[in-house]
Design a protein around this motif. Structure first.
Motif, short mmCIF file in Angstrom:
data_model
loop_
_atom_site.label_atom_id
_atom_site.label_comp_id
_atom_site.label_asym_id
_atom_site.label_seq_id
_atom_site.Cartn_x
_atom_site.Cartn_y
_atom_site.Cartn_z
N VAL A 1 0.81 -1.19 -0.03
CA VAL A 1 -0.04 0.02 0.07
C VAL A 1 0.61 1.23 0.01
O VAL A 1 1.90 1.24 0.92
N ILE B 1 -9.15 8.56 -5.72
CA ILE B 1 -9.85 8.63 -4.40
C ILE B 1 -11.18 8.31 -4.68
O ILE B 1 -11.79 7.91 -4.07
N TYR C 1 -11.91 4.80 -5.46
CA TYR C 1 -11.89 4.05 -4.21
C TYR C 1 -13.53 4.00 -3.62
O TYR C 1 -13.89 3.10 -3.32
N LYS C 2 -13.71 5.26 -3.66
CA LYS C 2 -15.03 5.69 -2.71
C LYS C 2 -16.21 5.18 -3.63
O LYS C 2 -17.08 4.43 -2.88
N ALA D 1 -16.54 1.26 -3.31
CA ALA D 1 -16.84 0.85 -1.95
C ALA D 1 -18.23 1.23 -1.78
O ALA D 1 -18.92 0.17 -1.23
N ASP E 1 -14.99 -4.93 -2.56
CA ASP E 1 -14.17 -4.80 -1.44
C ASP E 1 -12.78 -4.68 -2.33
O ASP E 1 -12.15 -5.71 -2.72
N TYR F 1 -7.31 -0.12 -0.30
CA TYR F 1 -7.31 1.37 -0.54
C TYR F 1 -5.69 1.87 -0.72
O TYR F 1 -4.79 1.21 -0.11
N ASN F 2 -5.55 2.54 -1.93
CA ASN F 2 -4.16 2.79 -2.32
C ASN F 2 -3.24 1.52 -2.49
O ASN F 2 -1.91 1.58 -2.49
N HIS F 3 -3.88 0.45 -2.98
CA HIS F 3 -3.05 -0.73 -3.36
C HIS F 3 -3.17 -1.05 -4.85
O HIS F 3 -4.44 -1.09 -5.24
#
Ligand code: UDP
Ligand code: MG
Length: 315
Positions: free
Chosen positions: A129, A145, A148-149, A152, A157, A160-162
């Motif tokens: 990460v 960002i 990711y949101k 989700a 699943d 985050y940031n991977h």
């Protein structure tokens, strides 16, 4: 017994970086072997994703010169995800664990030490990460960002940031092989495996040579792939909108009836406007029901495993 590590590196037109990358990774493997942390059978596996430049010629050369370097050439350019999967599936039968990284070494290779530590603690999957996104442009940061949101919200699943810098044990690779889907989004797929996992933080640098192979158009395509490969919620939304319009049509009907009772109707308007909304609502709702079945068919054809056994205690 020491374990065999395979570094799996997808490469597309990476002529400017591949020699320097090999130098750095060779140094890392030398160090890990000298410290007795990995087996001497550990390797760097380059997957040439149908490059149009001299990448494969360089891989062949490095294969001859360097005892660690192996290569796999794909017949066509099939994209980062497919190239990575191809490499992992080749490594699956020969390694104890794999670490995937990009050819430009934007991911700090010091992360490998942290990965091995976690593996020795019993983890099957270790996610790399990023500490921060300082080297990214403001636009890339914001879109990432937002993505990711959004994922989700759709119930997918993802870590985050991977990105795709991660360790996978042999057992995790075997599990990954059970997922037969063609539309690949590894970041969503790997967390589904669910074996013991952990994260390791690292700094992400700038690409040291060459250009990014992910322009905005490819990034958007990738994000859309992620959404549509993991969620049937967009299909469900059709039915929800249908119900909403259905309700609106009732409200319009009541307003039109009140207007009629109060004695100021426009001839024919009441029936016309109500039926337009009503029919629109019914059509969307019906489409939504079809969508529900298409969603089910979609999940069936992916042929994902129903379960994955992680540990079996035998007597
Ligand atoms: N890559 C690939 N096939 C493609 C595009 C990219 O194998 O069609 C590889 C590329 O060589 C690199 C990794 O995927 O090792 C990530 O690409 P890049 O560094 O250009 O992406 P960015 O870091 O800019 O998001
Ligand atoms: Mg990169």
């Amino acid at each position: 017994m020491k374990k065999t590590l395979y570094l799996v590196i997808p490469c597309y037109n990476e002529e400017p970086v591949i020699e320097e990358t090999t130098r750095r990774l060779t140094k890392k493997l030398d160090q890990l072997i000298a410290e007795d942390r990995i087996a001497t059978t550990s390797r760097i596996l380059y997957v040439d994703d149908g490059s149009k430049d001299r990448t494969w010629i360089l891989i062949e050369y490095l294969h001859k010169e360097n005892p660690y370097v192996c290569g796999l050439k794909l017949a066509h350019n099939k994209g980062h995800q497919n190239a990575l999967l191809a490499g992992l599936m080749y490594a699956k039968n020969i390694c104890d664990y794999s670490v995937s990284m990009d050819a430009d070494l934007q991911d700090d290779i010091g992360v490998i030490d942290g990965f091995i530590e976690k593996y020795n603690e019993g983890c099957h999957i270790v996610y790399g990460v990023r500490n921060s996104r300082e080297t990214d442009t403001k636009f890339k940061k914001m879109t990432a960002i937002g993505f990711y949101k959004f994922m989700a919200k759709l119930g997918v699943d993802i870590v985050y940031n991977h990105a795709d810098c991660r360790l996978m044990s042999n057992q995790a690779l075997e599990a990954l092989a059970e997922y037969k889907e063609i539309n690949l989004f590894l970041r969503g797929l790997v967390p589904l495996i669910g074996y013991k996992n952990d994260t390791v933080y690292y700094d992400r640098n700038e690409r040291f040579a060459g250009e990014s192979k992910y322009p905005l158009s490819k990034m958007l395509k990738f994000a859309w792939e992620g959404v549509t490969s993991f969620s049937v919620k967009p299909l469900r939304m059709i039915a929800s909108i249908g119900i909403l319009i259905f309700i609106i049509s009732f409200i319009i009907l009541i307003v039109a009836l009140i207007n009629k009772i109060l004695g100021n109707p426009v001839a024919g308007w009441t029936g016309l406007i109500s039926s337009i909304w009503l029919l629109g609502g019914i059509q969307l709702f019906a489409l939504g029901i079809c969508g529900e079945y298409i969603g089910k068919i979609y999940n069936e054809v992916k042929g994902r495993p129903r379960y994955l056994g992680e540990t079996f205690l035998k007597k």
